[in-house]
Design an enzyme around this catalytic site. Sequence first.
Site, PDB file in Angstrom:
ATOM      1  N   HIS A   1      50.717  58.670  56.768  1.00 62.99           N
ATOM      2  CA  HIS A   1      52.121  58.316  56.986  1.00 62.99           C
ATOM      3  C   HIS A   1      52.424  58.146  58.467  1.00 62.99           C
ATOM      4  CE1 HIS A   1      53.103  59.303  52.738  1.00 62.99           C
ATOM      5  NE2 HIS A   1      53.965  58.344  52.958  1.00 62.99           N
TER       6      HIS A   1
ATOM      7  N   ARG B   1      54.001  44.117  46.729  1.00 64.16           N
ATOM      8  CA  ARG B   1      53.157  45.058  45.987  1.00 64.16           C
ATOM      9  C   ARG B   1      54.040  46.158  45.410  1.00 64.16           C
ATOM     10  NH1 ARG B   1      50.264  44.421  51.086  1.00 64.16           N
ATOM     11  NH2 ARG B   1      48.351  43.194  50.783  1.00 64.16           N
TER      12      ARG B   1
ATOM     13  N   ARG C   1      54.643  40.978  42.473  1.00 60.97           N
ATOM     14  CA  ARG C   1      53.433  41.220  41.688  1.00 60.97           C
ATOM     15  C   ARG C   1      53.638  42.463  40.838  1.00 60.97           C
ATOM     16  NH1 ARG C   1      47.935  42.593  44.760  1.00 60.97           N
ATOM     17  NH2 ARG C   1      48.970  44.620  44.932  1.00 60.97           N
TER      18      ARG C   1
ATOM     19  N   GLU D   1      41.752  35.924  41.276  1.00 61.43           N
ATOM     20  CA  GLU D   1      40.920  36.837  42.063  1.00 61.43           C
ATOM     21  C   GLU D   1      39.651  37.263  41.333  1.00 61.43           C
ATOM     22  OE1 GLU D   1      43.420  40.207  42.965  1.00 61.43           O
ATOM     23  OE2 GLU D   1      44.378  40.126  41.009  1.00 61.43           O
TER      24      GLU D   1
ATOM     25  N   ASN E   1      41.021  38.847  48.878  1.00 63.04           N
ATOM     26  CA  ASN E   1      40.406  40.165  49.064  1.00 63.04           C
ATOM     27  C   ASN E   1      39.532  40.534  47.865  1.00 63.04           C
ATOM     28  OD1 ASN E   1      41.985  40.094  51.308  1.00 63.04           O
ATOM     29  ND2 ASN E   1      43.310  41.791  50.743  1.00 63.04           N
ATOM     30  N   ASP E   2      40.097  40.442  46.661  1.00 63.86           N
ATOM     31  CA  ASP E   2      39.329  40.756  45.457  1.00 63.86           C
ATOM     32  C   ASP E   2      38.398  39.616  45.062  1.00 63.86           C
ATOM     33  OD1 ASP E   2      39.900  43.361  44.882  1.00 63.86           O
ATOM     34  OD2 ASP E   2      41.627  42.925  43.623  1.00 63.86           O
TER      35      ASP E   2
ATOM     36  N   ARG F   1      34.300  45.942  48.914  1.00 63.87           N
ATOM     37  CA  ARG F   1      34.764  45.827  50.301  1.00 63.87           C
ATOM     38  C   ARG F   1      34.956  47.192  50.953  1.00 63.87           C
ATOM     39  NH1 ARG F   1      39.512  44.236  47.329  1.00 63.87           N
ATOM     40  NH2 ARG F   1      41.340  45.524  47.774  1.00 63.87           N
TER      41      ARG F   1
ATOM     42  N   CYS G   1      47.253  34.586  49.205  1.00 65.06           N
ATOM     43  CA  CYS G   1      47.889  35.796  49.731  1.00 65.06           C
ATOM     44  C   CYS G   1      46.889  36.837  50.209  1.00 65.06           C
ATOM     45  CB  CYS G   1      48.828  36.409  48.692  1.00 65.06           C
ATOM     46  SG  CYS G   1      47.999  36.913  47.181  1.00 65.06           S
TER      47      CYS G   1
END
Length: 783
Positions: A395, A502, A538, A637, A660-661, A671, A708
Amino acid sequence: MPERTESLGLRTLEDISTLILHSHDLKETLDNIVALVAGRMNSDVCSIYLLDDDNETLRLKSTKGLAHSSVGKITMKITEGLTGLVLEKRDIVSLENAHEHPRYKYFPESGEERYQSFLGIPLVQNHAPIGVIVIQHRETRAYSRTEASTLSTIACQITSIVINARLLDSIRHKDEERARLESKLEKIRLENLSSSDPDSALPEKNPLILTGTPVAPGFAVGKIYLLGRRNPLEAVVVEKVMPPEEEHERVLQALEKTRIQTLYLEKRVAGILSEDDAAIFHTHLLILEDRGFINKILDLVDQGHGAGRAIREVVNYYITAFAQMEDPYMRSRSADMEDIGRRVLESLEGGEVLQEELLESRLLVSSEIFPSDLATLDMEKILGIVTEKGDLNSHAAIIARSLGIPAVMGIEGLVRQIEPDDDLIVDGNIGHVYINPHQRIRSEYERLQRDYSLKMKGFEGLRDLPAITRDGVRVFLRANIGLVSDIRVAVAQGAEGVGLYRTEFPFMARKAFPDRHEQSAIYKKILAGFAGQPLTIRTLDIGGDKGLPYFSHPAEENPFMGWRAIRISLDCCDIFREQLAAILMTAKGSEVRIMFPMISGIEEVRAIRQLIREVMSELELAGIPFKSDIPLGIMVETPAAVLGAEILAKEVDFFSIGTNDLIQYTLAADRNNSRVKQYYTPYHPAVIHSIRKVVLAAKTGNISVSLCGEMAASPANALLLMGLGITDFSMSAPSIPVVKQAIRSVSAEYAERIAGEVLLMESNLEIKEYMHSVELELERIMQ
């Protein structure tokens, strides 16, 4: 005559290629070229002029025929002279008697008054002018079309030579700068080693360089504020144990005092940042009020433990449990548990957790920064953050990024190497921390900081400008966000709405699944923050590397290929229905789209559409307004979605490629696994051709396609993706300005050329090396 001239032109090109191999730098290459061209074309003069960095001034760089002493000295604006006219028109200028033209400009030092005829050809790369090549003859004569064509062909070859030579110069300058910096550091080290004068009363402190994880970008230079504290969780305390009922009362009073402190901290952070940033303290409250947590402490008290020992054991049990979790986000929550335990024990002992305010701007240094630390200190006076513990998911890192505070975390042994009066430089871009740097190093970073500030200031002017290429192609740059606090950063960077929201992050900050009204309230905040711009939501994407503390998820050997994302949503329909209802309710009268993660086949899309129809019927019966024509899209993806893109395009309204995926599934390379990190690359031909296939399928199906993944965060990569046919991107907000600058600096034709070259390449190493050259060329173009 034409055939002879064409033959001469071809031989000249061949000889130019040979000359390049035997030339050592740009000057030698140009000198050899003008001599060769003048000889082959039987001209009295051949000269090459190149644009200076201001893109307005032409400078004579090489000549055969004019006075050699004039090289580098003769300059003219594009609006001056015949050579300037060539670049101003971006076209051939051919004159039989140059002296009679109104734009003729005489330079006495050149000796060109003897030459009558003039043929000038522009040197242009991707619509960007770089210079002019000129031939001249003593006699008055007209140049043939074939001669002009031949010189134009030679000009194209010269343009490539100039570009490549400048790229090599750029590489050489970067290497030289790096070598100079390393030499400076080594010299400083040797000076310090040799300066051990026993008579010196106050020897200079030895500089030291430490390396950690960069978690928030930027530079910071200054004095430190060492946030030292004893850790009551690790303290060995001999305590007198009172009767259980008295120990019970001590525990309950400490918990209540800590709850009051936590309410104060939550309110303070909400006022400085946002309610969502302060949600961590709401989570702290939930733990402090959790009956399971409280009863575990009281049970130990009943077994004869003192209040302090009971609290330590229970809190350390939770810290260990969190630290052993596979999910990175949940692992990072062990720090929150430590923060809670520390504050409860200090409340038990009668102390206060609140730190004194910073009296002046300082760099905050500590073994670990807890949320309560940042809540009680004056955040405006924190220049940078350096810690032994922590990572990107902590955080403190999240808040540092929100506030734009440079931060480096994860430096083992940091605190024991720091003295209260030390000076520090924090490089949040690469993760370096310099302790007591030499003045020359400090000056170098102060220069970098000024350059960085100027660069950021330059980007401010781009914020409200559209991303349009030089030949008029419009590109949309949107933001990936996960928290309400991300809105401020995204808007400041010029994001044109949200391409990926997200939704799992608000779920993670709660004790149970939020209902449709709670979710809708969050979505409305996002919409309000972007003032009518598009929002793509999403649906819940948990599993893989993301979990929820209140949702039981089975242990899986390969969670990334297991029960996750849309698979969980379709199996847990009640949860999915609530989210769909929340989105439909929010979307009424707004530009909202729904996107579904990890789709692998048409059956999933049809099942989703059926559920949406049922939720719409339910809302209609309840008289709740909703958006009935909401666009539905999928994340592409998985290799299955790529191979079935033509089929899926018939069932959805848009595609969004999640690189990414897609990369890790296509290349079978996790990854997050350091052992196979070298296999995870966006430059593998299979990845490039997969993206191209999806773009073509979307075009055939007459639906939109965006991207994205973080692949687009690199300016060079963004141009490659543009060339593949994508003009809608979503990325982390800090990447938007530099990508926009790149797009506005080039033409769409240039991007298409990059993609065309890459599609012909057969290895990721070849593509990677080529894209590195594109990066260097792009740096030069954007200067």
